[in-house]
Scaffold this motif. Structure first.
Motif, PDB file in Angstrom:
ATOM      1  N   ALA A 437       0.824  -1.210   0.000  1.00 50.97           N
ATOM      2  CA  ALA A 437       0.000   0.000   0.000  1.00 50.97           C
ATOM      3  C   ALA A 437       0.858   1.261   0.000  1.00 50.97           C
ATOM      4  N   LEU A 438       2.072   1.178   0.533  1.00 56.02           N
ATOM      5  CA  LEU A 438       2.939   2.352   0.604  1.00 56.02           C
ATOM      6  C   LEU A 438       3.435   2.794  -0.766  1.00 56.02           C
ATOM      7  N   VAL A 439       3.459   1.880  -1.732  1.00 55.95           N
ATOM      8  CA  VAL A 439       4.028   2.208  -3.045  1.00 55.95           C
ATOM      9  C   VAL A 439       3.062   1.924  -4.185  1.00 55.95           C
ATOM     10  N   SER A 440       1.797   1.716  -3.895  1.00 54.12           N
ATOM     11  CA  SER A 440       0.864   1.259  -4.931  1.00 54.12           C
ATOM     12  C   SER A 440       0.379   2.368  -5.845  1.00 54.12           C
ATOM     13  N   ASP A 441       0.479   3.625  -5.452  1.00 55.60           N
ATOM     14  CA  ASP A 441      -0.062   4.695  -6.271  1.00 55.60           C
ATOM     15  C   ASP A 441       0.792   4.974  -7.500  1.00 55.60           C
ATOM     16  N   SER A 442       2.099   4.933  -7.333  1.00 56.58           N
ATOM     17  CA  SER A 442       2.978   5.220  -8.466  1.00 56.58           C
ATOM     18  C   SER A 442       4.322   4.554  -8.239  1.00 56.58           C
ATOM     19  N   PHE A 443       5.070   4.430  -9.336  1.00 61.37           N
ATOM     20  CA  PHE A 443       6.402   3.847  -9.225  1.00 61.37           C
ATOM     21  C   PHE A 443       7.423   4.784  -9.862  1.00 61.37           C
ATOM     22  N   GLY A 444       7.326   6.037  -9.506  1.00 57.72           N
ATOM     23  CA  GLY A 444       8.297   7.027  -9.925  1.00 57.72           C
ATOM     24  C   GLY A 444       8.975   7.587  -8.703  1.00 57.72           C
ATOM     25  N   GLY A 445       9.290   8.881  -8.731  1.00 59.70           N
ATOM     26  CA  GLY A 445       9.960   9.490  -7.606  1.00 59.70           C
ATOM     27  C   GLY A 445       9.138   9.443  -6.338  1.00 59.70           C
ATOM     28  N   ASP A 446       7.789   9.499  -6.458  1.00 61.47           N
ATOM     29  CA  ASP A 446       6.936   9.495  -5.277  1.00 61.47           C
ATOM     30  C   ASP A 446       7.030   8.182  -4.507  1.00 61.47           C
TER      31      ASP A 446
END
Length: 478
Positions: A437-446
């Protein structure tokens, strides 16, 4: 290994135990090898699948939450049937359950390889997890019996058993990367089938059919059903919490189901004459501490492996083969540290490897989070964490397992190991859900901030695990 001792086995046409002479009993070394095949196949399927997740998602058009289920459907099926598998192994014989586990795992692997969509794949993965549940407690019960409660031999045997799993953990990412580059993601499931066949054949040849403890009580069916509901509700709600939100009816229903079914499960296990989960196990401080240690270790490691797989491929731009090779130090160090653990347990007892392993693992997560995670981080910056994490865990896990097996009578070894592994798998499943859940929104700098938070969380949890290790005492008081 010690010389083989006479054992009680079942005659082919009777349930009457018959004493065999030492010459008809397989050497302990071969029995350890046969039992190790179970851990090889179970551990291989964890790391090999993580490397394939981005490709599976692209091919099946699956979101990150669906890919979390590719991992968690397996660990959930594993977790909810472990207790039953341990009890059934104690009742009907570990070898029978062991062989059934190989068959079911092979069939489920074939179904995974033929999956037309993510939903089908996740169902097949859950069945694969049930096969794994049949394998692990029975393999440890076979191992425990082969060592005849010789504590030093048992510690060495568990070190070899876990080292075999370490080999498969190390080979998984590399083998997965190679298969993904040459044959596609479906091949990572087909590779399980020949391993299952080899394990099945070796078990048939070298493991004696021991006389099971013939209980007169019936199977704790209600306890099993309540355990399934409680664990499925908990893990499902945690996975869907991030994409759907806490107020979503599905998430709320999952948490309510987990709470109600969990409370009912404890009440049933307190009152039933022969519980699937003997609550008196937890009256021992060492047993409870070892179980909590396992939960914290799996929560951290499974979650971090899931996150790092995406970090390497989506942020660092590694291809599947490069990601597999990058994982090698994160997994391969298990082999050496497992073997060292068996040696250290025999000389210093159980507490030291667990405490020391917890601190080393925490240092590894801390280094990875501070210097190894960045958009432009080099592999050399990641390497110290990748080495220290498995070094610490590999040192601690055999001691944890030895503590569990040595704290109960031999006839309950299958059930005790099932309790430990159930707790560990639940911890791993929730770890994947939380860290994912900590990284599910995007896989770029965010995503970098999310990965760093995951590493910090893992560091804190491993320090807590070291504290749990301090509460564990071996039978010799060390």
């Amino acid at each position: 290994m010690t010389s083989p001792q006479p054992v009680q086995v079942l005659d082919r046409d009777s349930t009457t135990p018959v004493t065999q002479t030492p010459t008809s009993t397989p050497a302990a070394g071969w029995t350890i090898a046969a039992s190790s095949f179970a851990f090889i196949i179970v551990q291989l399927d964890i790391t090999i699948v993580n490397v394939a997740l981005p490709q599976i998602g692209a091919d099946l058009n699956a979101r990150v939450s669906a890919l979390q289920w590719v991992v968690d459907a397996y660990t959930l099926g594993f977790a909810v049937f472990l207790l039953s598998a341990g009890a059934l192994g104690d009742k009907f014989g570990s070898k029978r359950l062991f062989l059934a586990g190989f068959l079911l795992f092979a069939l489920a692997s074939a179904a995974c390889g033929l999956s037309p969509n993510a939903a089908f794949l996740n169902i097949a993965r859950a069945i694969q997890g049930i096969g794994a549940a049949l394998l692990v407690p029975s393999s440890l019960a076979i191992l425990n019996r082969a060592c005849a409660h010789d504590k030093k031999l048992l510690a060495k045997a568990i070190g070899l058993w876990t080292a075999a799993g370490g080999v498969s953990i190390a080979a998984g990412p590399v083998l997965g990367g190679l298969l993904l580059a040459t044959a596609g993601w479906r091949s990572i499931f087909w590779v399980n089938i020949p391993i299952c066949i080899l394990g099945f054949m070796l078990t048939m040849r070298v493991v004696p059919t021991m006389a099971a403890k013939q209980h007169t009580h019936s199977f704790d069916f209600l306890g099993q059903i309540l355990a399934i509901f409680a664990l499925t509700g908990l893990v499902g709600a945690v996975i869907e919490l991030h994409p759907l939100g806490l107020g979503h009816p599905l998430v709320l229903s999952g948490f309510c189901l987990a709470l109600v079914a969990g409370a009912a499960f404890i009440m049933v296990e307190k009152k039933v004459a022969h519980p699937m989960l003997p609550l008196n196990f937890f009256h021992q401080t060492s047993f409870t501490a070892a179980v909590l240690f396992g939960v914290l270790v799996n929560f951290s490691y499974y979650g971090v492996i899931f996150v790092i797989s995406f970090y390497l491929q989506k942020v660092q731009g590694y291809n599947p083969m490069q990601a597999g090779l990058a994982f090698l130090p994160l997994t391969g160090t298990f082999i050496l540290s497992n073997l060292v653990s068996g040696w250290l347990i025999g000389r210093a007892g159980i507490r030291l490897p667990m405490v020391l392993g917890g601190f080393i693992g925490a240092l590894g997560y801390g280094l990875l989070g501070t210097i190894g995670i960045a958009t432009d981080a080099s592999f050399l910056q990641m390497l110290p964490g990748f080495v220290l994490i498995p070094a610490g865990m590999g040192l601690a896990v055999p001691a944890m397992t030895t503590s569990i097996l040595s704290s109960v009578e031999k006839a309950r070894a299958g059930t005790a190991s099932a309790v430990l592994n159930t707790a560990r798998q639940v911890g791993g499943a929730v770890g994947v859900a939380v860290f994912g859940a900590l990284v599910s929104d995007s896989f770029g700098g965010d995503a970098i901030a999310g990965v760093k938070i995951a590493m910090l969380t893992a560091t804190i949890l491993l320090l807590m695990a070291a504290g749990m290790g301090y509460l564990v005492r071996s039978t010799n008081g060390k």
